[in-house]
Design a protein around this motif. Structure first.
Motif, PDB file in Angstrom:
ATOM      1  N   UNK A 175      -9.929 -12.847 -16.220  1.00 60.08           N
ATOM      2  CA  UNK A 175      -8.314 -12.827 -15.964  1.00 60.08           C
ATOM      3  C   UNK A 175      -7.746 -14.168 -15.423  1.00 60.08           C
ATOM      4  N   UNK A 176      -6.366 -14.273 -15.764  1.00 57.74           N
ATOM      5  CA  UNK A 176      -5.775 -15.691 -15.196  1.00 57.74           C
ATOM      6  C   UNK A 176      -5.539 -15.638 -13.726  1.00 57.74           C
ATOM      7  N   UNK A 177      -5.386 -16.831 -13.129  1.00 58.72           N
ATOM      8  CA  UNK A 177      -5.184 -17.012 -11.711  1.00 58.72           C
ATOM      9  C   UNK A 177      -4.234 -16.218 -11.042  1.00 58.72           C
ATOM     10  N   UNK A 178      -2.946 -16.104 -11.785  1.00 59.43           N
ATOM     11  CA  UNK A 178      -1.868 -15.204 -11.346  1.00 59.43           C
ATOM     12  C   UNK A 178      -1.808 -13.708 -11.488  1.00 59.43           C
ATOM     13  N   UNK A 179      -3.079 -13.230 -11.588  1.00 64.55           N
ATOM     14  CA  UNK A 179      -3.275 -11.663 -11.979  1.00 64.55           C
ATOM     15  C   UNK A 179      -2.924 -10.953 -10.695  1.00 64.55           C
ATOM     16  N   UNK A 180      -2.025  -9.736 -11.044  1.00 65.34           N
ATOM     17  CA  UNK A 180      -1.662  -8.846 -10.218  1.00 65.34           C
ATOM     18  C   UNK A 180      -2.659  -7.587 -10.144  1.00 65.34           C
ATOM     19  N   UNK A 181      -3.513  -7.350  -9.119  1.00 68.29           N
ATOM     20  CA  UNK A 181      -4.373  -6.392  -8.850  1.00 68.29           C
ATOM     21  C   UNK A 181      -3.886  -5.183  -8.345  1.00 68.29           C
ATOM     22  N   UNK A 182      -3.927  -4.096  -9.149  1.00 67.50           N
ATOM     23  CA  UNK A 182      -3.361  -2.817  -8.672  1.00 67.50           C
ATOM     24  C   UNK A 182      -4.625  -1.757  -8.624  1.00 67.50           C
ATOM     25  N   UNK A 183      -5.104  -1.113  -7.620  1.00 70.78           N
ATOM     26  CA  UNK A 183      -6.250  -0.393  -7.216  1.00 70.78           C
ATOM     27  C   UNK A 183      -5.402   0.872  -6.765  1.00 70.78           C
ATOM     28  N   UNK A 184      -6.420   1.711  -7.645  1.00 71.33           N
ATOM     29  CA  UNK A 184      -5.793   3.167  -7.308  1.00 71.33           C
ATOM     30  C   UNK A 184      -7.070   4.004  -7.065  1.00 71.33           C
ATOM     31  N   UNK A 185      -7.084   4.608  -5.862  1.00 72.56           N
ATOM     32  CA  UNK A 185      -8.140   5.540  -5.240  1.00 72.56           C
ATOM     33  C   UNK A 185      -7.850   6.606  -5.273  1.00 72.56           C
ATOM     34  N   UNK A 186      -8.716   7.690  -5.670  1.00 69.46           N
ATOM     35  CA  UNK A 186      -8.466   8.914  -5.510  1.00 69.46           C
ATOM     36  C   UNK A 186      -9.008   9.415  -4.279  1.00 69.46           C
ATOM     37  N   UNK A 187      -7.944  10.058  -3.439  1.00 69.85           N
ATOM     38  CA  UNK A 187      -8.127  10.779  -2.251  1.00 69.85           C
ATOM     39  C   UNK A 187      -8.567  11.980  -2.142  1.00 69.85           C
ATOM     40  N   UNK A 188      -7.632  12.726  -2.851  1.00 67.81           N
ATOM     41  CA  UNK A 188      -8.107  14.183  -3.283  1.00 67.81           C
ATOM     42  C   UNK A 188      -7.499  14.453  -4.996  1.00 67.81           C
ATOM     43  N   UNK A 189      -7.352  15.821  -5.130  1.00 66.65           N
ATOM     44  CA  UNK A 189      -6.794  15.998  -6.447  1.00 66.65           C
ATOM     45  C   UNK A 189      -5.741  15.645  -6.958  1.00 66.65           C
ATOM     46  N   UNK A 190      -4.612  15.674  -6.035  1.00 66.89           N
ATOM     47  CA  UNK A 190      -3.312  14.910  -6.231  1.00 66.89           C
ATOM     48  C   UNK A 190      -2.801  13.811  -5.415  1.00 66.89           C
ATOM     49  N   UNK A 191      -3.660  13.304  -4.538  1.00 69.30           N
ATOM     50  CA  UNK A 191      -3.451  12.210  -3.621  1.00 69.30           C
ATOM     51  C   UNK A 191      -4.165  11.025  -4.287  1.00 69.30           C
ATOM     52  N   UNK A 192      -3.526   9.980  -4.185  1.00 72.29           N
ATOM     53  CA  UNK A 192      -3.820   8.660  -4.488  1.00 72.29           C
ATOM     54  C   UNK A 192      -3.464   7.470  -3.722  1.00 72.29           C
ATOM     55  N   UNK A 193      -4.266   6.473  -3.295  1.00 74.22           N
ATOM     56  CA  UNK A 193      -4.172   5.178  -2.365  1.00 74.22           C
ATOM     57  C   UNK A 193      -3.857   4.247  -3.601  1.00 74.22           C
ATOM     58  N   UNK A 194      -2.649   3.564  -3.641  1.00 69.62           N
ATOM     59  CA  UNK A 194      -2.443   2.601  -4.448  1.00 69.62           C
ATOM     60  C   UNK A 194      -1.996   1.308  -3.634  1.00 69.62           C
ATOM     61  N   UNK A 217       0.717  -1.204  -0.021  1.00 70.95           N
ATOM     62  CA  UNK A 217      -0.016   0.034   0.174  1.00 70.95           C
ATOM     63  C   UNK A 217       0.995   1.308   0.186  1.00 70.95           C
ATOM     64  N   UNK A 218       0.607   2.247  -0.823  1.00 71.54           N
ATOM     65  CA  UNK A 218       1.355   3.311  -1.079  1.00 71.54           C
ATOM     66  C   UNK A 218       0.472   4.502  -1.152  1.00 71.54           C
ATOM     67  N   UNK A 219       0.731   5.709  -0.579  1.00 74.25           N
ATOM     68  CA  UNK A 219       0.123   7.230  -0.831  1.00 74.25           C
ATOM     69  C   UNK A 219       0.966   7.714  -1.941  1.00 74.25           C
ATOM     70  N   UNK A 220       0.485   8.170  -3.027  1.00 74.91           N
ATOM     71  CA  UNK A 220       1.137   9.095  -3.919  1.00 74.91           C
ATOM     72  C   UNK A 220       0.418  10.296  -3.821  1.00 74.91           C
ATOM     73  N   UNK A 221       1.598  11.314  -4.075  1.00 74.21           N
ATOM     74  CA  UNK A 221       1.055  12.551  -3.706  1.00 74.21           C
ATOM     75  C   UNK A 221       1.004  13.573  -5.031  1.00 74.21           C
ATOM     76  N   UNK A 222       1.638  12.921  -6.303  1.00 72.31           N
ATOM     77  CA  UNK A 222       1.923  13.509  -7.603  1.00 72.31           C
ATOM     78  C   UNK A 222       1.670  12.338  -8.563  1.00 72.31           C
ATOM     79  N   UNK A 223       1.628  13.039  -9.807  1.00 75.68           N
ATOM     80  CA  UNK A 223       1.584  11.926 -10.986  1.00 75.68           C
ATOM     81  C   UNK A 223       3.028  11.460 -10.904  1.00 75.68           C
ATOM     82  N   UNK A 224       4.208  12.153 -10.458  1.00 78.90           N
ATOM     83  CA  UNK A 224       5.681  11.674 -10.705  1.00 78.90           C
ATOM     84  C   UNK A 224       5.731  10.676  -9.598  1.00 78.90           C
TER      85      UNK A 224
END
Ligand SMILES: Nc1ncnc2c1ncn2[C@@H]1O[C@H](COP(=O)(O)OP(=O)(O)OP(=O)(O)O)[C@@H](O)[C@H]1O
Ligand SMILES: [Mg+2]
Length: 146
Positions: A114-133, A3-10
């Protein structure tokens, strides 16, 4: 799970790069997340981490874009897929059996396929520039969070 918080597209691209560098042939990455969450931005990082350059375009209209190098990245947009037949016409199964690394936007549309070994990446929008990944389905990436 990672789990990671991203604060910008970069920052999202940076995380994508780290994960991209750990990918191997046949890996399937299924994104979950709403419009503008950052799925294409993250895939840009994946391509960079895989050594496939610094340009990634949204597959909104093409449905799939291929980036070729030592490994091939196949980047899908499933937004308009409504049936098993639609999915087949994208070449999904051919790309899978060719050992492409698959990065799938709007994977919610094709969950049963989707195959059994699929890696799921969920990106939630917290606010304009913040994402929970959240990265689930493969422990390979968990150390990135430490
Ligand atoms: N922390 C962040 N991570 C990723 N993108 C961010 C972040 N903060 C702001 N953004 C902005 O959010 C948008 C993400 O767009 P992107 O095309 O990657 O989304 P998407 O999930 O692929 O959308 P779509 O479902 O329409 O394809 C960009 O405009 C980007 O600049
Ligand atoms: Mg997109």
């Amino acid at each position: 799970m990672l789990e990671k918080i991203s604060r910008s597209p970069e920052e999202t691209i940076e995380l994508g790069k780290k994960i991209g560098a750990l990918l191997k042939e046949g890996d399937v990455i299924a994104f979950k997340g709403s419009m503008g969450a950052g799925k294409t931005t993250f895939t840009h990082g994946l391509a960079m981490g895989m050594g496939l350059g610094d340009e990634v375009y949204s597959p909104t209209f093409t449905l799939v874009n291929e980036y070729r190098g030592k490994m091939t990245l196949c980047h899908f947009d499933m937004y308009r897929i409504e049936s098993a037949g639609d999915l087949e016409t994208t070449g999904f199964y051919d790309y899978l059996s060719d050992g492409c690394v698959m990065a799938i936007e709007w994977s919610e549309k094709i969950i049963p396929f989707l195959p059994k070994n699929t890696i799921f990446i969920t990106i939630e929008q917290i606010d304009e520039n913040t994402r929970k990944i959240t990265v689930e389905g493969d422990e390979r990436f968990d150390f990135i969070g430490i």
